[in-house]
Enzyme design. Structure first.
Site: not given
Ligand SMILES: NC(=O)c1ccc[n+]([C@@H]2O[C@H](COP(=O)([O-])OP(=O)(O)OC[C@H]3O[C@@H](n4cnc5c(N)ncnc54)[C@H](O)[C@@H]3O)[C@@H](O)[C@H]2O)c1
Length: 256
Positions: A138, A151
């Site tokens: 991230s 986080y």
């Molecule tokens: N959205 C952002 O702005 C952003 C920015 C930087 C990094 N990220 C990272 O990207 C990744 C995805 O983020 P997102 O925004 O798409 O999140 P989201 O919550 O929209 O989707 C996450 C997915 O992971 C699944 N999940 C959660 N816990 C789990 C587990 N224990 N085992 C298997 N699956 C699991 C959820 O069911 C969901 O389908 C994360 O690692 C997040 O930290 C997101």
């Protein structure tokens, strides 16, 4: 960038950035295996993708489930070529507000989960002579919002995991971390909705990005495909910031 006959495992692939990665790898002809705890969203995405996909219900923080899921993924399509370590959770709390349970919950998914998935996917990559691990870190590995103690720590530690995988399995297996800025996903939508003024919070987030928009899951999927492809074969061990220019501007000069 054809991934024909290649198998890509995407954790947390049912929604958000993981879904974007699954869609773009599938467009590039990969067999896509989605590991997620959300059965309904996983099944719905499987239907939309149509062919060349498999959904496996798996909590990536549970080693037995991860080991079984990687075995099923490899058996379904004859190996594992790419692992996208994407699943992650986010809950807001400062150090003094973070309970031990919350710290463990975030670390167990974001960090231990990524380690476990790499641990059980890499042997299949070794068997076939190579592979690529993409770790979803991230922008918060380099800067922090308020109240993201666990986080931001987990996302920073992921850069260490990325280096270790790159060093230990070179030259045939590469590992790259992607560091997204604000992406329009259920995770962020939920965070906006919980704030006192969701529209203002969303606009303030947009304003942090020089490109004046949130990223899309597909923006990240395109970069994941590039990094995992032959065209990205000189990328290894380092993070790639894909964040619309967040944090580049340090302020106004006041000049007229
Ligand atoms: N959205 C952002 O702005 C952003 C920015 C930087 C990094 N990220 C990272 O990207 C990744 C995805 O983020 P997102 O925004 O798409 O999140 P989201 O919550 O929209 O989707 C996450 C997915 O992971 C699944 N999940 C959660 N816990 C789990 C587990 N224990 N085992 C298997 N699956 C699991 C959820 O069911 C969901 O389908 C994360 O690692 C997040 O930290 C997101």
């Amino acid at each position: 960038m054809s991934f024909k006959n290649k198998t890509v495992v995407v954790t947390g692939g049912a929604k958000g950035i993981g879904e974007g990665c699954a869609r773009i790898f599938h467009r590039e002809n990969a067999n896509v295996v989605i590991l997620d705890v959300d059965k309904d969203a996983g099944a719905a995405l499987g239907k939309k993708l149509g062919d060349r996909n498999l959904f496996i219900e798996c909590d990536i923080s549970n080693e037995n489930q991860v080991e079984a899921a990687m075995k099923s993924a490899a058996e379904a399509f004859g190996g594992i070529d790419v692992l996208v370590n994407n699943a992650g959770i986010m809950k807001y709390a400062s150090v003094t507000d973070t309970t031990e349970e919350l710290w463990d919950a975030i670390m167990n998914v974001n960090l231990k989960g990524a380690f476990l998935c790499a641990k059980h996917a890499i042997p299949y990559m070794q068997k076939q002579g190579g592979g690529v691990v993409i770790n979803m870190s991230s922008a918060q590995a380099f800067m922090a919002q308020d109240k993201v103690a666990a986080y931001a720590t987990s996302k920073t530690a992921m850069l260490g995991l990325t280096r270790s995988i790159a060093v230990d399995y070179a030259p045939n297996i590469r590992c790259v971390a992607l560091c997204p800025g604000g992406i329009d996903t259920p995770l962020n939508r939920e965070a906006f909705a919980k704030s006192p003024d969701p529209a203002a919070t969303e606009q303030a987030t947009i304003d942090l990005h020089l490109v004046q928009r949130l990223g899309t899951p597909e923006d990240i999927g395109e970069m994941a495909v590039f990094a995992a492809s032959e065209k990205g074969s000189f990328l290894n061990g380092h993070p790639i910031k894909i964040d619309g220019g967040i944090g580049v501007k340090i302020g106004g000069s006041g000049a007229k």
